[in-house]
Design an enzyme around this catalytic site. Structure first.
Site, PDB file in Angstrom:
ATOM      1  N   HIS A   7      48.672  43.938  35.026  1.00  0.00           N
ATOM      2  CA  HIS A   7      49.984  44.554  35.235  1.00  0.00           C
ATOM      3  C   HIS A   7      49.928  45.736  36.196  1.00  0.00           C
ATOM      4  CE1 HIS A   7      54.109  45.080  34.601  1.00  0.00           C
ATOM      5  NE2 HIS A   7      54.177  45.256  33.303  1.00  0.00           N
ATOM      6  N   ARG A  12      53.976  51.466  44.928  1.00  0.00           N
ATOM      7  CA  ARG A  12      53.543  51.089  43.597  1.00  0.00           C
ATOM      8  C   ARG A  12      52.600  52.120  42.968  1.00  0.00           C
ATOM      9  NH1 ARG A  12      54.229  46.897  40.619  1.00  0.00           N
ATOM     10  NH2 ARG A  12      52.800  46.609  38.859  1.00  0.00           N
ATOM     11  N   ASP A  45      54.011  42.853  38.806  1.00  0.00           N
ATOM     12  CA  ASP A  45      54.989  42.753  37.723  1.00  0.00           C
ATOM     13  C   ASP A  45      55.488  41.316  37.620  1.00  0.00           C
ATOM     14  OD1 ASP A  45      54.798  45.573  37.515  1.00  0.00           O
ATOM     15  OD2 ASP A  45      56.306  45.791  39.091  1.00  0.00           O
ATOM     16  N   THR A  49      45.147  28.705  35.158  1.00  0.00           N
ATOM     17  CA  THR A  49      44.689  27.584  34.342  1.00  0.00           C
ATOM     18  C   THR A  49      45.668  26.437  34.488  1.00  0.00           C
ATOM     19  OG1 THR A  49      43.734  29.145  32.742  1.00  0.00           O
ATOM     20  CG2 THR A  49      43.948  26.850  32.052  1.00  0.00           C
TER      21      THR A  49
END
Length: 222
Positions: free
Chosen positions: A191, A14, A195, A170
């Site tokens: 981000h 990544r 993803d 939430t």
């Protein structure tokens, strides 16, 4: 004491995505889903345990399965992964119409977690301090509850929050549709670390955990 493990950038798949979404196009995203909690609420109806704590434990369980949701930055700004992260959750004070933020160490055993978390709700329901337990640990993620309203969208706007890598959840009020009980859940993600694939996997695993209620049906300790 928990210490994060730095990521080896030379082998991290990544790395380019992290650099892009942290430095070139820094952004967060949110997604709101409805989680089917029909079996979950049915199991809780026959249990003395609190649904809010069960929701928090389920979130903590799936979060701790994945490196991307346990990430932080080292002092030098490099990505690292905590061995475990702990849930911080809100406790509403109805008299002041404010809330306190408390936390409980993650425990893979739901019963043990519930026994540690339940007293916090009672103890701090009239708290006047934002953090009544003192300074929060660095390796925590946030859970908020809005039991007064069901929602189809919820988005947090975090000013200059690009260094905040932990997810934020939430929870909304249950709603019933076609004989099913649904729980609104908003997930806020940086981000740079995750993803849509990762967030969808997290939500799907949460759905599966709430559908298999064997962990709820274990008898509480006397």
């Amino acid at each position: 004491m928990d210490v994060p493990t730095p990521i080896d950038l030379t082998t991290w798949p990544r790395r380019q995505h992290f650099e892009h979404y942290r430095r070139l196009v820094p952004c967060t995203y949110s997604m709101t889903v409805e989680v089917d909690v029909t079996a979950f609420t049915a199991a809780l109806s026959a249990s003395p345990r609190k649904s809010y704590i069960a929701q928090v434990w389920a979130l903590s369980t799936v979060v701790n399965r994945h490196d991307e949701f346990r990430m932080c930055l080292t002092a030098s700004g490099e990505p690292a992964v905590w061995p475990v992260v702990h849930p911080a959750f809100t406790v509403f004070n109805p008299e002041r119409e404010t809330f306190a933020c408390v936390w409980t160490p993650h425990d893979p055993d739901f019963g043990a977690f519930h026994d540690a978390a339940a007293p916090l709700l009672a103890e701090h329901s009239r708290a006047t301090d934002f953090f009544p337990q003192g300074t929060p640990p660095a390796n925590m993620f946030d859970v908020s509850s809005l039991p007064w309203a069901s929602f189809t969208g919820f988005n947090l706007n975090i000013g200059n929050g690009w260094d905040h890598l932990a997810p934020i959840f939430t929870l909304g009020r249950y709603t019933e549709r076609d004989g099913r009980i649904l729980l609104p859940l908003a997930v806020q993600v940086n981000h740079a670390v995750a993803d849509g694939f990762h967030s969808a996997r997290l939500v799907n695993e949460l759905q599966a955990l709430l559908a298999d209620t064997t962990w709820l049906e274990e008898s509480p300790k006397p």
